[in-house]
Write an enzyme that holds these catalytic residues in place. Sequence first.
Site: not given
Length: 244
Positions: A37, A62, A76, A140, A166
């Site tokens: 987000h 996230r 990575d 969620e 959510d």
Amino acid sequence: MNNKKFSLGSWISLGHPSIAEVMADAGFDWLCIDLEHSVTDYFEAQQLIMAIQGKGLKAFVRVGENNARIIKRILDAGADGIIVPSVNSAVEALKAVKSVKYPPTGNRGVGLARAQGYGFNFESYRDIKTKDIILIVQIEHINAINELDDILNIDGVDGTFIGPYDLSGSLGKPGQWDEPEVVQALKIYEETAKKYDKLVGFHVVPPDYKLVLEKKEKGYNFVAFSFDAYFLGQTIREQLKHLK
């Protein structure tokens, strides 16, 4: 990270390393960069990871979705842990595990980037560092609540992170915390998650320390305290009230 010890972190939504350094100096145990987000891109994410780790903190990310290509690139870049949103089943949890782990456990592709010392430290990264990578899956949706035991039984899932907004939305009650269905779903999450020796997470969005203490008392041991933009905005508003 010790699953029995309480750890406090926060969320990074603004893609500038200076903000990450300011947050890191505040005393958190870890910081999580949000790619779901926010408009933070891969290059900015690596700069933030470097800034956070340079202060001696764990750098979590996230990712935007349960996607092997995204997870591979973030690992990575040197992330210490991955938080995967909207994991609703054991099958999806296993997919996340396989994206994080090298063969034969998983199917993560081999690259020689920052995490591997740009090719000079691959063996030590493979044999030592990867064992410490934390994988958190976000719960969620009511479907995830119904499959929570199966999700938590997946080897390689180090913990879960409840997404109450959510979750309430999946019940048709977005943000309505007092609705019986929402209260019951959160109760099931807490009771089930605490049965396992894994991280139990919650994001306290309002910058009010008392809410963090409440979650700690309820058995949460992996708590995110607000986020950079909210801390900034709240402080500005509180001070301006005295001037206008």
